[in-house]
Every structure is written in structure tokens, then in C-alpha cells.
Design an enzyme around this catalytic site. Sequence first.
Site, PDB file in Angstrom:
ATOM      1  N   ILE A   1      18.402 116.195 -19.544  1.00  0.00           N
ATOM      2  CA  ILE A   1      19.730 116.248 -20.172  1.00  0.00           C
ATOM      3  C   ILE A   1      20.589 115.140 -19.558  1.00  0.00           C
ATOM      4  O   ILE A   1      20.755 115.099 -18.338  1.00  0.00           O
ATOM      5  CB  ILE A   1      20.402 117.603 -19.951  1.00  0.00           C
ATOM      6  CG1 ILE A   1      19.519 118.750 -20.463  1.00  0.00           C
ATOM      7  CG2 ILE A   1      21.782 117.642 -20.607  1.00  0.00           C
ATOM      8  CD1 ILE A   1      19.337 118.805 -21.960  1.00  0.00           C
TER       9      ILE A   1
ATOM     10  N   HIS B   1      12.568 127.821 -15.410  1.00  0.00           N
ATOM     11  CA  HIS B   1      11.450 127.008 -14.926  1.00  0.00           C
ATOM     12  C   HIS B   1      10.297 127.945 -14.581  1.00  0.00           C
ATOM     13  O   HIS B   1      10.531 128.983 -13.927  1.00  0.00           O
ATOM     14  CB  HIS B   1      11.870 126.182 -13.707  1.00  0.00           C
ATOM     15  CG  HIS B   1      10.797 125.266 -13.206  1.00  0.00           C
ATOM     16  ND1 HIS B   1      10.440 124.104 -13.871  1.00  0.00           N
ATOM     17  CD2 HIS B   1       9.977 125.353 -12.129  1.00  0.00           C
ATOM     18  CE1 HIS B   1       9.452 123.514 -13.216  1.00  0.00           C
ATOM     19  NE2 HIS B   1       9.151 124.257 -12.144  1.00  0.00           N
TER      20      HIS B   1
ATOM     21  N   ASP C   1      15.727 120.388 -12.311  1.00  0.00           N
ATOM     22  CA  ASP C   1      15.402 121.606 -11.545  1.00  0.00           C
ATOM     23  C   ASP C   1      16.162 121.713 -10.234  1.00  0.00           C
ATOM     24  O   ASP C   1      15.684 122.316  -9.274  1.00  0.00           O
ATOM     25  CB  ASP C   1      13.882 121.639 -11.259  1.00  0.00           C
ATOM     26  CG  ASP C   1      13.084 121.516 -12.537  1.00  0.00           C
ATOM     27  OD1 ASP C   1      12.020 120.873 -12.512  1.00  0.00           O
ATOM     28  OD2 ASP C   1      13.553 122.030 -13.556  1.00  0.00           O
TER      29      ASP C   1
HETATM   30  N1  LIG Z   1      19.548 117.160 -16.325  1.00  0.00           N
HETATM   31  C1  LIG Z   1      18.552 118.072 -16.421  1.00  0.00           C
HETATM   32  N2  LIG Z   1      17.747 118.047 -17.492  1.00  0.00           N
HETATM   33  C2  LIG Z   1      16.736 118.977 -17.606  1.00  0.00           C
HETATM   34  C3  LIG Z   1      16.526 119.945 -16.602  1.00  0.00           C
HETATM   35  C4  LIG Z   1      17.417 119.951 -15.476  1.00  0.00           C
HETATM   36  O1  LIG Z   1      17.312 120.813 -14.561  1.00  0.00           O
HETATM   37  N3  LIG Z   1      18.411 119.012 -15.428  1.00  0.00           N
HETATM   38  N4  LIG Z   1      15.477 120.851 -16.699  1.00  0.00           N
HETATM   39  C5  LIG Z   1      14.401 120.442 -17.622  1.00  0.00           C
HETATM   40  C6  LIG Z   1      13.338 121.466 -17.839  1.00  0.00           C
HETATM   41  N5  LIG Z   1      12.223 121.139 -16.957  1.00  0.00           N
HETATM   42  C7  LIG Z   1      11.883 122.065 -16.006  1.00  0.00           C
HETATM   43  O2  LIG Z   1      12.368 123.199 -15.971  1.00  0.00           O
HETATM   44  C8  LIG Z   1      11.534 119.905 -17.075  1.00  0.00           C
HETATM   45  C9  LIG Z   1      11.163 119.469 -18.340  1.00  0.00           C
HETATM   46  C10 LIG Z   1      10.491 118.239 -18.476  1.00  0.00           C
HETATM   47  C11 LIG Z   1      10.203 117.456 -17.364  1.00  0.00           C
HETATM   48  C12 LIG Z   1       9.536 116.133 -17.543  1.00  0.00           C
HETATM   49  O3  LIG Z   1       8.977 115.582 -16.599  1.00  0.00           O
HETATM   50  N6  LIG Z   1       9.595 115.598 -18.773  1.00  0.00           N
HETATM   51  C13 LIG Z   1       8.948 114.298 -19.076  1.00  0.00           C
HETATM   52  C14 LIG Z   1       8.889 114.043 -20.587  1.00  0.00           C
HETATM   53  C15 LIG Z   1       7.951 115.043 -21.273  1.00  0.00           C
HETATM   54  C16 LIG Z   1       7.898 114.820 -22.780  1.00  0.00           C
HETATM   55  O4  LIG Z   1       8.748 114.071 -23.335  1.00  0.00           O
HETATM   56  O5  LIG Z   1       6.997 115.438 -23.413  1.00  0.00           O
HETATM   57  C17 LIG Z   1       9.755 113.156 -18.433  1.00  0.00           C
HETATM   58  O6  LIG Z   1      10.997 113.286 -18.329  1.00  0.00           O
HETATM   59  O7  LIG Z   1       9.109 112.151 -18.128  1.00  0.00           O
HETATM   60  C18 LIG Z   1      10.559 117.895 -16.100  1.00  0.00           C
HETATM   61  C19 LIG Z   1      11.219 119.130 -15.938  1.00  0.00           C
HETATM   62  C20 LIG Z   1      14.978 120.009 -18.959  1.00  0.00           C
HETATM   63  N7  LIG Z   1      15.956 118.962 -18.725  1.00  0.00           N
HETATM   64  N1  GAR Z   2       9.871 122.676 -16.756  1.00  0.00           N
HETATM   65  C1  GAR Z   2      10.187 123.197 -18.053  1.00  0.00           C
HETATM   66  C2  GAR Z   2       9.104 124.139 -18.488  1.00  0.00           C
HETATM   67  O1  GAR Z   2       7.938 123.975 -18.171  1.00  0.00           O
HETATM   68  N2  GAR Z   2       9.531 125.168 -19.238  1.00  0.00           N
HETATM   69  C3  GAR Z   2       8.587 126.157 -19.685  1.00  0.00           C
HETATM   70  O2  GAR Z   2       8.158 125.861 -21.015  1.00  0.00           O
HETATM   71  C4  GAR Z   2       7.692 127.096 -21.585  1.00  0.00           C
HETATM   72  C5  GAR Z   2       8.239 127.187 -22.995  1.00  0.00           C
HETATM   73  O3  GAR Z   2       7.603 128.262 -23.650  1.00  0.00           O
HETATM   74  P1  GAR Z   2       8.175 128.753 -25.077  1.00  0.00           P
HETATM   75  O4  GAR Z   2       8.328 127.518 -25.933  1.00  0.00           O
HETATM   76  O5  GAR Z   2       7.125 129.706 -25.573  1.00  0.00           O
HETATM   77  O6  GAR Z   2       9.498 129.430 -24.819  1.00  0.00           O
HETATM   78  C6  GAR Z   2       8.221 128.235 -20.697  1.00  0.00           C
HETATM   79  O7  GAR Z   2       7.175 128.784 -19.915  1.00  0.00           O
HETATM   80  C7  GAR Z   2       9.225 127.531 -19.803  1.00  0.00           C
HETATM   81  O8  GAR Z   2       9.352 128.114 -18.509  1.00  0.00           O
END
Ligand SMILES: Nc1nc2c(c(=O)[nH]1)N[C@@H](CN(C=O)c1ccc(C(=O)N[C@@H](CCC(=O)O)C(=O)O)cc1)CN2
Ligand code: GAR
Length: 206
Positions: A102, A118, A159
Site C-alpha cells: 500500500i 498475515h 507487516d
Molecule cells: N504498506 C503496506 N502494504 C501492505 C502490507 C503492509 O503491512 N503495509 N501488508 C501486505 C500483505 N502482506 C502480508 O501480510 C504481503 C503481501 C505481499 C507481499 C509481497 O512480497 N508482494 C510482492 C508482489 C506479489 C505479487 O504482485 O503477486 C512484492 O511486493 O514484491 C508481502 C507482504 C499488503 N500490503
Molecule cells: N502476506 C499476505 C498474505 O499472505 N495473506 C494471506 O493470503 C490469504 C488469502 O486467502 P483468501 O483469499 O482465501 O482470503 C490468507 O491466508 C492471508 O493471510
Amino acid sequence: MTTDKNNATIKIAVFASGAGSNARKLIEHFNSTISSPLSKGIEVALVVSNKIDAGVLQIAAEFQIPTLIIEKEKFFRGNGYVDELKQSGIDFVVLAGFLWKIPSTLVQAYAGAMVNIHPALLPKYGGKGMYGNFVHEAVIANKEPESGITIHMVDEVFDNGAHLFQATCPVLADDTPATLAQRIHQLEHAHYPRVVEETIRKTGKA
Ligand SMILES: Nc1nc2c(c(=O)[nH]1)N[C@@H](CN(C=O)c1ccc(C(=O)N[C@@H](CCC(=O)O)C(=O)O)cc1)CN2
Ligand SMILES: NCC(=O)N[C@@H]1O[C@H](COP(=O)([O-])[O-])[C@@H](O)[C@H]1O
């Protein structure tokens, strides 16, 4: 019933990139249906995704909830769709398997009003690259005795936000990423809707 200062219903936008099982549980929890007519004064008013083929979009259609498909360039180089969310009257943002970072513009616009779930016990197994089965693979590879979920506020860093809730589950010797994911999903579905509701009521952000 919780309402904002104008007695209006508090509107949530759920952001998801995948199947949407958590989005479904959130919608079933908040949105009045024939089987549960009691309005909590909170509703999922918008489902946002970065994947045109995401299963979560079918779930939104099933519940007749508007959707917004976001584009990478506009999301990261524009204002993070803040205008669109504000024009939709969105008060609170819930990330549920959303896989893009984000941007600061959106984090700031919803400071204190954006949460994420997470699939691990942060601070371990978090950060860039740690999502979906990558998390469960790492937990299993490290022979962790337990895993779990973390629900946290969202800030500019992956995270890193303040923890709101954690729950644990065992990691079994014969677990695969899929079997562990199933156990984690059960925890998510059991706790995320309630923790989101508690957080909205506590923060009074909306
Ligand atoms: N500013 C923030 N943005 C997001 C957070 C957050 O805490 N602060 N949480 C993530 C959700 N997440 C873990 O819970 C998470 C999701 C994705 C990634 C990641 O490495 N994504 C890749 C791209 C993957 C793709 O496009 O298919 C990347 O950024 O290279 C890490 C953690 C949601 N946003
Ligand atoms: N780090 C972000 C991450 O891994 N999030 C995970 O993606 C899944 C989404 O499932 P859903 O589409 O069935 O809700 C969930 O397990 C959530 O914790």
C-alpha cells in the site's frame, strides 16, 4: 449499533488479490442478509482487487457488492486510489490477501483505519516475498512447532504495524504448505471479522 458522527453506516473496503475466503467471511459477518438481518452499522461497501480474475470478485458479485479493479501505474504513481475510495464513502480499509504494497498516500489517508491479516506469527516470517504458501513453506522448512495468524494495523512497511491480535496452531510433522494453510485459514475465518469489528468500534475512526 455503531455509526459515525453523522449516524451513517460505517463503510469498509476489502482489498484482496486471490480466492477471497476471508472477504466472504467479512461480508457474511457485516452485511445484513435474510438469515442475519441485524445490521451492525458497519458494512462491506466495496471490494478492491488488482487481479481481474480474482475469485474475490465473484464473491462480491454474489453479494451484489461494487468492485474496483486497480491498475499498477495509477496505484503506485498516482494517489493510490484515495479519491475513488473517499468518493465511495469508504471509512475503513481491510486487507485480506492483498499482494501489493500500500503506497504512503493511501496509508496516510487511512491512518489508523487500515488493517491486515498475515498468515504467520509476526515478526517472524513477514516482509517482502512472505505471502501465501511462501510463508507456510518457510515455517515448515524451519521445523517450527507452531504457526498462526497476526492481525495488525497497516503502516508504510510490510507487516510492521501495531499488532491487534494473534492466534496459534500446531505445525504437524507431516504438514504440507496446503495442510498448514488450511489450518491457518480456519483461524483467520474464526477471528478476522470479530477483530475488525472490535477495532472499528475502538478506534471510532469512522
Ligand atoms: N504498506 C503496506 N502494504 C501492505 C502490507 C503492509 O503491512 N503495509 N501488508 C501486505 C500483505 N502482506 C502480508 O501480510 C504481503 C503481501 C505481499 C507481499 C509481497 O512480497 N508482494 C510482492 C508482489 C506479489 C505479487 O504482485 O503477486 C512484492 O511486493 O514484491 C508481502 C507482504 C499488503 N500490503
Ligand atoms: N502476506 C499476505 C498474505 O499472505 N495473506 C494471506 O493470503 C490469504 C488469502 O486467502 P483468501 O483469499 O482465501 O482470503 C490468507 O491466508 C492471508 O493471510
